[in-house]
Design an enzyme around this catalytic site. Structure first.
Site, PDB file in Angstrom:
ATOM      1  N   LYS A  14      29.099 -49.783 -18.447  1.00  0.00           N
ATOM      2  CA  LYS A  14      29.966 -50.681 -17.675  1.00  0.00           C
ATOM      3  C   LYS A  14      30.421 -51.877 -18.518  1.00  0.00           C
ATOM      4  O   LYS A  14      31.605 -52.198 -18.544  1.00  0.00           O
ATOM      5  CB  LYS A  14      29.242 -51.210 -16.426  1.00  0.00           C
ATOM      6  CG  LYS A  14      28.875 -50.148 -15.420  1.00  0.00           C
ATOM      7  CD  LYS A  14      28.417 -50.757 -14.095  1.00  0.00           C
ATOM      8  CE  LYS A  14      27.197 -51.642 -14.214  1.00  0.00           C
ATOM      9  NZ  LYS A  14      25.947 -50.935 -14.600  1.00  0.00           N
ATOM     10  N   ARG A  89      25.786 -54.626  -5.424  1.00  0.00           N
ATOM     11  CA  ARG A  89      24.733 -53.682  -5.766  1.00  0.00           C
ATOM     12  C   ARG A  89      23.990 -53.191  -4.525  1.00  0.00           C
ATOM     13  O   ARG A  89      23.085 -52.366  -4.648  1.00  0.00           O
ATOM     14  CB  ARG A  89      23.721 -54.373  -6.682  1.00  0.00           C
ATOM     15  CG  ARG A  89      23.896 -54.063  -8.172  1.00  0.00           C
ATOM     16  CD  ARG A  89      22.837 -54.881  -8.896  1.00  0.00           C
ATOM     17  NE  ARG A  89      22.456 -54.400 -10.182  1.00  0.00           N
ATOM     18  CZ  ARG A  89      22.938 -54.904 -11.327  1.00  0.00           C
ATOM     19  NH1 ARG A  89      23.887 -55.812 -11.335  1.00  0.00           N
ATOM     20  NH2 ARG A  89      22.480 -54.455 -12.470  1.00  0.00           N
ATOM     21  N   ARG A 128      20.157 -50.730 -26.981  1.00  0.00           N
ATOM     22  CA  ARG A 128      21.207 -51.724 -26.801  1.00  0.00           C
ATOM     23  C   ARG A 128      20.838 -53.053 -27.471  1.00  0.00           C
ATOM     24  O   ARG A 128      19.696 -53.498 -27.410  1.00  0.00           O
ATOM     25  CB  ARG A 128      21.360 -51.916 -25.293  1.00  0.00           C
ATOM     26  CG  ARG A 128      22.509 -52.728 -24.839  1.00  0.00           C
ATOM     27  CD  ARG A 128      22.937 -52.261 -23.488  1.00  0.00           C
ATOM     28  NE  ARG A 128      22.152 -52.844 -22.403  1.00  0.00           N
ATOM     29  CZ  ARG A 128      22.481 -52.703 -21.130  1.00  0.00           C
ATOM     30  NH1 ARG A 128      23.535 -51.990 -20.781  1.00  0.00           N
ATOM     31  NH2 ARG A 128      21.746 -53.259 -20.191  1.00  0.00           N
ATOM     32  N   ARG A 161      18.009 -57.568 -24.908  1.00  0.00           N
ATOM     33  CA  ARG A 161      17.823 -58.248 -23.630  1.00  0.00           C
ATOM     34  C   ARG A 161      16.380 -58.087 -23.177  1.00  0.00           C
ATOM     35  O   ARG A 161      15.803 -57.026 -23.350  1.00  0.00           O
ATOM     36  CB  ARG A 161      18.741 -57.604 -22.585  1.00  0.00           C
ATOM     37  CG  ARG A 161      19.978 -58.420 -22.290  1.00  0.00           C
ATOM     38  CD  ARG A 161      20.943 -57.643 -21.448  1.00  0.00           C
ATOM     39  NE  ARG A 161      20.401 -57.248 -20.137  1.00  0.00           N
ATOM     40  CZ  ARG A 161      21.129 -56.677 -19.182  1.00  0.00           C
ATOM     41  NH1 ARG A 161      22.410 -56.440 -19.395  1.00  0.00           N
ATOM     42  NH2 ARG A 161      20.597 -56.342 -18.036  1.00  0.00           N
ATOM     43  N   ARG A 172      14.688 -50.252 -13.193  1.00  0.00           N
ATOM     44  CA  ARG A 172      16.084 -50.572 -12.862  1.00  0.00           C
ATOM     45  C   ARG A 172      16.862 -49.320 -12.433  1.00  0.00           C
ATOM     46  O   ARG A 172      17.702 -49.379 -11.538  1.00  0.00           O
ATOM     47  CB  ARG A 172      16.768 -51.255 -14.049  1.00  0.00           C
ATOM     48  CG  ARG A 172      16.329 -52.723 -14.198  1.00  0.00           C
ATOM     49  CD  ARG A 172      16.613 -53.273 -15.565  1.00  0.00           C
ATOM     50  NE  ARG A 172      18.024 -53.341 -15.884  1.00  0.00           N
ATOM     51  CZ  ARG A 172      18.499 -53.346 -17.135  1.00  0.00           C
ATOM     52  NH1 ARG A 172      17.683 -53.295 -18.160  1.00  0.00           N
ATOM     53  NH2 ARG A 172      19.790 -53.416 -17.343  1.00  0.00           N
TER      54      ARG A 172
HETATM   55  P1  AMP Z   1      23.094 -56.538 -15.239  1.00  0.00           P
HETATM   56  O1  AMP Z   1      23.453 -57.420 -16.374  1.00  0.00           O
HETATM   57  O2  AMP Z   1      24.259 -56.233 -14.350  1.00  0.00           O
HETATM   58  O3  AMP Z   1      22.351 -55.286 -15.657  1.00  0.00           O
HETATM   59  O4  AMP Z   1      22.071 -57.370 -14.310  1.00  0.00           O
HETATM   60  C1  AMP Z   1      20.826 -57.783 -14.799  1.00  0.00           C
HETATM   61  C2  AMP Z   1      19.903 -58.172 -13.652  1.00  0.00           C
HETATM   62  O5  AMP Z   1      20.481 -59.265 -12.922  1.00  0.00           O
HETATM   63  C3  AMP Z   1      19.664 -57.083 -12.622  1.00  0.00           C
HETATM   64  O6  AMP Z   1      18.637 -56.177 -13.008  1.00  0.00           O
HETATM   65  C4  AMP Z   1      19.289 -57.917 -11.397  1.00  0.00           C
HETATM   66  O7  AMP Z   1      17.954 -58.393 -11.491  1.00  0.00           O
HETATM   67  C5  AMP Z   1      20.215 -59.116 -11.532  1.00  0.00           C
HETATM   68  N1  AMP Z   1      21.503 -58.881 -10.831  1.00  0.00           N
HETATM   69  C6  AMP Z   1      22.753 -58.866 -11.384  1.00  0.00           C
HETATM   70  N2  AMP Z   1      23.690 -58.603 -10.463  1.00  0.00           N
HETATM   71  C7  AMP Z   1      23.034 -58.435  -9.279  1.00  0.00           C
HETATM   72  C8  AMP Z   1      23.429 -58.129  -7.948  1.00  0.00           C
HETATM   73  N3  AMP Z   1      24.720 -57.904  -7.637  1.00  0.00           N
HETATM   74  N4  AMP Z   1      22.474 -58.074  -6.992  1.00  0.00           N
HETATM   75  C9  AMP Z   1      21.179 -58.291  -7.271  1.00  0.00           C
HETATM   76  N5  AMP Z   1      20.719 -58.567  -8.513  1.00  0.00           N
HETATM   77  C10 AMP Z   1      21.635 -58.642  -9.517  1.00  0.00           C
END
Ligand code: AMP
Length: 215
Positions: A14, A89, A128, A161, A172
């Site tokens: 993404k 999400r 990554r 990360r 996740r």
């Molecule tokens: P990402 O960078 O999109 O993989 O997000 C990293 C982490 O941020 C996720 O594993 C969640 O803990 C939190 N997070 C990001 N976006 C959301 C969302 N829309 N709802 C809930 N948690 C989120």
């Protein structure tokens, strides 16, 4: 005008595709994960509240996420559209987003749903790397930097990360399957979903996305 969402499990590509899409369509890239990481870096209250959930690979509570996402969408740069990456999400978040847009006389144009086989996801995520300085994304095998550990764009240090470790990644993916995957059906009902095969090469995936979004 293009109001769109990128849906897909962690490691589906993404973030990588988002960079290309916003370049082509001149819309802002809104990643709730990036907003949280920025807040953690700056030690804000929001960052402190989100960190424990993120470290465990769990979702940050809906109320908190909806507030920061809708707040971001009221900014002037979203008037010609936006690309949401990592939000919504959950069904609750999707409903709140619909309500928010409806209240402004707006609606989503398209949902890009990128899927990838589970066996490939873990490898993609644990390999990554991201630039500490400019945020550019790499992969030690699939998108290697010219010089190991150094960003091609700005010379910054490449780091992993904190939530990209194997243990957190498995959680996740689990969380995605339980809480986020049902969104595909939610958007299927409104007829705006485009299902994209994310197992292909980056360029081919991008071409499929552009075909779905139109010129
Ligand atoms: P990402 O960078 O999109 O993989 O997000 C990293 C982490 O941020 C996720 O594993 C969640 O803990 C939190 N997070 C990001 N976006 C959301 C969302 N829309 N709802 C809930 N948690 C989120």
């Amino acid at each position: 005008m293009l109001r769109t969402i990128l849906l897909g499990p962690p490691g589906a590509g993404k973030g990588t595709q988002a960079v290309k899409i916003v370049e082509k369509y001149h819309i802002p890239h809104i990643s709730t994960g990036d907003i949280f990481r920025e807040n953690i870096k700056n030690g804000t209250d929001l960052g402190n509240r989100a960190k424990a959930y993120m470290d465990r690979g769990e979702l940050v509570p809906d109320e908190l996420v909806v507030e920061i996402a809708t707040d971001r969408l009221t900014k002037a740069d979203c008037k010609n559209g936006f690309l949401l990456d990592g939000f919504p999400r959950t069904i609750f978040q999707a409903e709140k987003l619909d309500e928010f847009l409806e209240g402004r006389g707006e609606k989503l144009d398209k949902v890009i749903n990128i899927d990838v086989e589970k066996s490939a996801l873990v490898k993609r995520i644990t390999g990554r790397r991201v630039c500490k300085q400019c945020g550019a994304g790499y992969h030690i095998e699939n998108i290697p930097p010219k010089k190991e550990g150094v960003c091609d764009n700005c010379g910054g240090e490449l780091i992993q990360r904190e939530d990209d470790t194997e243990e957190t990644v498995l959680n996740r993916i689990d969380v995605y399957n339980k809480q986020t995957r049902p969104l595909a059906e939610y958007y299927e009902k409104s007829g705006i979903i485009a299902n994209i095969d994310g197992n292909k090469d980056l360029e081919d995936v991008l071409a499929d996305i552009v075909k779905a979004l139109g010129d």
